[in-house]
Design an enzyme around this catalytic site. Sequence first.
Site, PDB file in Angstrom:
ATOM      1  N   GLU A   4      16.496  -1.229 -16.877  1.00  0.00           N
ATOM      2  CA  GLU A   4      15.127  -1.488 -17.329  1.00  0.00           C
ATOM      3  C   GLU A   4      14.164  -1.283 -16.177  1.00  0.00           C
ATOM      4  O   GLU A   4      14.322  -1.868 -15.101  1.00  0.00           O
ATOM      5  CB  GLU A   4      14.961  -2.907 -17.885  1.00  0.00           C
ATOM      6  CG  GLU A   4      13.559  -3.112 -18.435  1.00  0.00           C
ATOM      7  CD  GLU A   4      13.317  -4.448 -19.116  1.00  0.00           C
ATOM      8  OE1 GLU A   4      12.262  -4.558 -19.774  1.00  0.00           O
ATOM      9  OE2 GLU A   4      14.145  -5.355 -18.998  1.00  0.00           O
ATOM     10  N   GLU A  29      11.728  -4.069 -10.672  1.00  0.00           N
ATOM     11  CA  GLU A  29      10.345  -4.530 -10.840  1.00  0.00           C
ATOM     12  C   GLU A  29       9.649  -4.441  -9.487  1.00  0.00           C
ATOM     13  O   GLU A  29      10.236  -4.803  -8.462  1.00  0.00           O
ATOM     14  CB  GLU A  29      10.355  -5.976 -11.355  1.00  0.00           C
ATOM     15  CG  GLU A  29       9.014  -6.654 -11.449  1.00  0.00           C
ATOM     16  CD  GLU A  29       8.031  -5.973 -12.380  1.00  0.00           C
ATOM     17  OE1 GLU A  29       6.912  -5.681 -11.931  1.00  0.00           O
ATOM     18  OE2 GLU A  29       8.377  -5.722 -13.548  1.00  0.00           O
ATOM     19  N   ASP A  79       2.240   0.159 -17.181  1.00  0.00           N
ATOM     20  CA  ASP A  79       0.818   0.171 -16.849  1.00  0.00           C
ATOM     21  C   ASP A  79       0.226   1.503 -17.287  1.00  0.00           C
ATOM     22  O   ASP A  79       0.752   2.558 -16.936  1.00  0.00           O
ATOM     23  CB  ASP A  79       0.656  -0.015 -15.338  1.00  0.00           C
ATOM     24  CG  ASP A  79      -0.771  -0.298 -14.922  1.00  0.00           C
ATOM     25  OD1 ASP A  79      -1.701   0.187 -15.601  1.00  0.00           O
ATOM     26  OD2 ASP A  79      -0.967  -0.992 -13.920  1.00  0.00           O
ATOM     27  N   LYS A  83      -7.683   5.380 -15.720  1.00  0.00           N
ATOM     28  CA  LYS A  83      -8.546   6.409 -15.127  1.00  0.00           C
ATOM     29  C   LYS A  83      -7.767   7.707 -14.940  1.00  0.00           C
ATOM     30  O   LYS A  83      -6.614   7.707 -14.530  1.00  0.00           O
ATOM     31  CB  LYS A  83      -9.091   5.936 -13.777  1.00  0.00           C
ATOM     32  CG  LYS A  83     -10.022   4.748 -13.910  1.00  0.00           C
ATOM     33  CD  LYS A  83     -10.504   4.301 -12.559  1.00  0.00           C
ATOM     34  CE  LYS A  83     -11.406   3.077 -12.718  1.00  0.00           C
ATOM     35  NZ  LYS A  83     -11.801   2.509 -11.426  1.00  0.00           N
ATOM     36  N   ASP A 115       1.327  -0.398 -26.319  1.00  0.00           N
ATOM     37  CA  ASP A 115       0.301  -0.678 -27.325  1.00  0.00           C
ATOM     38  C   ASP A 115      -1.008   0.034 -26.973  1.00  0.00           C
ATOM     39  O   ASP A 115      -2.059  -0.293 -27.484  1.00  0.00           O
ATOM     40  CB  ASP A 115       0.084  -2.183 -27.507  1.00  0.00           C
ATOM     41  CG  ASP A 115      -0.377  -2.893 -26.241  1.00  0.00           C
ATOM     42  OD1 ASP A 115      -0.601  -2.217 -25.210  1.00  0.00           O
ATOM     43  OD2 ASP A 115      -0.523  -4.119 -26.271  1.00  0.00           O
TER      44      ASP A 115
END
Length: 170
Positions: A4, A29, A79, A83, A115
Amino acid sequence: IDFEIGFGKGVFIQGYAKRYPERHIVGIEVRKQAVDFVNHLLNENGISNVLALHGAAYRCLEDCIPDGSIQRCFVFHPDPWIKDRHAKRRVIQTQLLDLLERKLQEKGRVYVSTDVDFLWDDISNTFNKDSRFKTIDDDVFWSTDYLTHWSMFSELDKRNQFFGSFECKS
């Protein structure tokens, strides 16, 4: 091995590890606090089939994961880097697919969700333009295994969610 990228608060990785104790899951992460938090929860809950690491996904995949060893890769709610000048920082790019093709087992799968509609367009275009991957239906995964902090947040906020399952052809 399942992998992951960006496990955040660890909701998915913990639930998945509990449901599949025979599977070995590596999570990466970039936020050290999140890694410490998830490692604490894993220890507290006696979950021993997860290795939660701090670092960059590209480097971990390149340096720590043997070629042909990953069965499933998960990238949930990355993320969006909204921009245009920051788009090069998005996780799903051709360079990642190059690396995943080497690291995935034959018919290994990549599961992606977001989303953010324009990000989904970018992600699906990246996969669809790459002849090494094909889109597959895996409704069982999305209805049974998928639950993340962000998916719960999106549902509460009534945001559209986009899901994709992709299989490596090689």
